[in-house]
Scaffold this active site. Structure first.
Site: not given
Ligand code: GLN
Length: 484
Positions: A78, A156, A180
């Site tokens: 990532k 994400s 994420s």
């Molecule tokens: N979807 C969540 C956010 O937008 C989690 C994101 C993540 O875990 N990096 O904060």
């Protein structure tokens, strides 16, 4: 002969050890597949020369009988992990040209174990999002999409989930702050493991919310997840929140019986937004675990309904502080032709950050500001403690908790990105474990009526990833999920 890319991590390593194929062959096959599937937009950066030369070195070690535990295995990363010499942008314009001169601890451990860097995967900008639509490099496509409708891969870590599901990597690294790893794993039909906070070092990972961020693997099977986590985890002096605790043999826990184990079911997760299809899979999961000899118990997590609002105060607050460093002075994008320093700061940030990131910075700055701090940030911290206490009590009565990973399956590109609150609802089942720092894994468990994947989540006690691998293996076997 089976295509190499159809093999999981464990089988690929077996094939390499038996000399059925070389690491150069494995790497070339994946690079070719990535090229063929460019339309998914899962990867944003490669260094083919570097990948092939790492594969060659790996083959040389194997030829000398000096193979390392993951020798020759391609690993997708990532774009939030610093990889020395490779552009690391967190999919933001502000870091578009940032090339770190150091390596994150997690990636460095994997390279030391013989892993071969295969490329950087796309993500929501600074890991803020649940659909991968906020990436500066464009949306990633869920490989389960049908011709007529493009689905999001979740976010994400959407690029990583899409890459693993489409067989463009045997494993990909993700990070999870509020879901994420788990939510994209659920949307793409892959296994996604978020370890306990402190299990893997955060050093060299671009920070979003430091009290929540954790690294973890996305894989096609539970045993692959166990093997990769084994090689990522461990104490690191460079991260003050890294915990000095023994890393058990996770692979062993995959073959352990769950007879007599107690699995908690929290009724607070039966919310209105839960789709009936997801609820059905959840009930099926309960039956599978019962059939394997586990005892199902009801547990209470009364503060669950406050977890999402709490997360959306704590995470932006930390993000606003972490992202203050992107000011055009030290590194990254800098707005030119400005009249003074203040304009340079403001224009750099106005142009360098995308809309969602700016929203988080504004919310975070607001909840930390004098006059609002007590009402929002402090109160959110107190609720966070209540959520931790809920889990502590629940785990007096059970060994792991089974819930859905997300209230629905994957949705269409463009369907939810105009309404942030609807988007945030995706994280409703994943944020509680994040706030409590607990390990949680998403296992592909079935399909919705459109034929798209749905995952179930297991939440464990702190530093008890082993139970998650044991119970996860049972879910995986019972679901008999067919990847694409
Ligand atoms: N979807 C969540 C956010 O937008 C989690 C994101 C993540 O875990 N990096 O904060």
């Amino acid at each position: 002969m089976t295509k190499i890319s159809n093999l999981g991590v464990v089988e690929t390593l077996k094939g390499l050890n038996k000399k059925d194929f070389s690491s150069v062959e494995v790497t070339k096959e994946y690079l070719q597949l990535i090229e063929n599937e460019k339309k998914l937009n899962a990867y944003i950066h490669f260094n083919t020369e570097k990948s092939l030369s790492l594969a060659e070195l790996s083959d040389e070690r194997r030829a000398k009988n000096e193979a390392l535990p993951l020798d020759g295995l391609p690993i997708a990363v990532k774009d939030i992990f610093c990889v020395k010499g490779e552009r690391t942008s967190a999919c933001s314009k502000i870091l578009e040209n940032f090339i770190p001169n150091y390596e994150s601890t997690v990636t460095s451990k994997l390279w030391q174990a013989g892993g071969v860097y295969i490329g950087k995967t796309s993500m929501d900008e600074f890991a803020m999002g649940s659909s991968n639509e906020t990436s500066y490099f464009g949306s990633v496509v869920n490989p389960w999409s049908k011709e007529e409708e493009k689905l999001v891969p979740g976010g994400s870590s959407g690029g990583s989930a899409s890459a693993v599901a489409a067989r463009l990597a045997p494993i990909a690294l993700g990070t999870d702050t509020g879901g994420s790893i788990r939510q994209p794993a659920s949307f793409c039909g892959t296994v996604g493991m978020k370890p306990t906070y402190g299990r893997c070092s955060r050093w060299g990972i671009i920070a979003f919310a430091s009290s929540l961020d954790q690294a973890g693997p996305l894989t096609r099977s539970v045993q692959d997840s166990a093997l990769i986590l084994q090689n990522m985890a461990g104490f690191d002096n460079l991260d003050s929140t890294s915990v000095d605790i023994k890393v058990p043999n996770f692979l062993d826990s995959c073959s352990r019986s769950i007879k007599g184990m107690k699995i908690g079911i929290p009724k607070e997760y039966k919310i209105n937004e839960l789709s009936s299809e997801v609820e059905n899979i959840w009930n099926e999961g309960i039956r599978w675990l019962q059939d394997a000899g586990a005892e199902i118990v009801e547990v209470k997590l009364p503060h669950t309904k406050y977890a999402l609002p709490t997360y959306y105060i704590v995470a932006p607050a930390e993000a606003s502080a972490n992202l203050a460093r992107y000011d055009g002075v030290k590194y990254g994008y800098r707005k030119e032709d400005i009249k003074d320093l203040e304009q340079m700061y403001s224009q750099t940030r106005a142009e360098g950050f995308g809309e969602e990131v700016k929203r988080r910075i504004l919310i975070g700055t607001y909840v930390l500001s004098a006059g609002y701090y007590d009402a929002y940030y402090l109160r959110a911290q107190k609720v966070r403690t209540k959520i931790v206490e809920d889990f502590n009590l629940a785990f007096k009565n059970c060994d792991a908790i089974l819930t859905p990973t997300a209230p629905t399956g994957a949705f269409k590109v463009g369907e939810k990105n105009m309404d942030p609150v609807t988007m945030y609802m995706n994280d409703v089942f994943t944020v509680p474990a994040s706030l409590a720092g607990l390990p949680a894994i998403s296992i592909p468990s079935g399909l919705d009526s459109n034929g798209y994947p749905l995952g179930l989540q297991l939440i464990g006690k702190g530093f008890d990833e082993e139970t998650l691998f044991s119970v996860g293996t049972i879910l995986e076997k019972s679901a008999n999920f067919k990847s694409i």
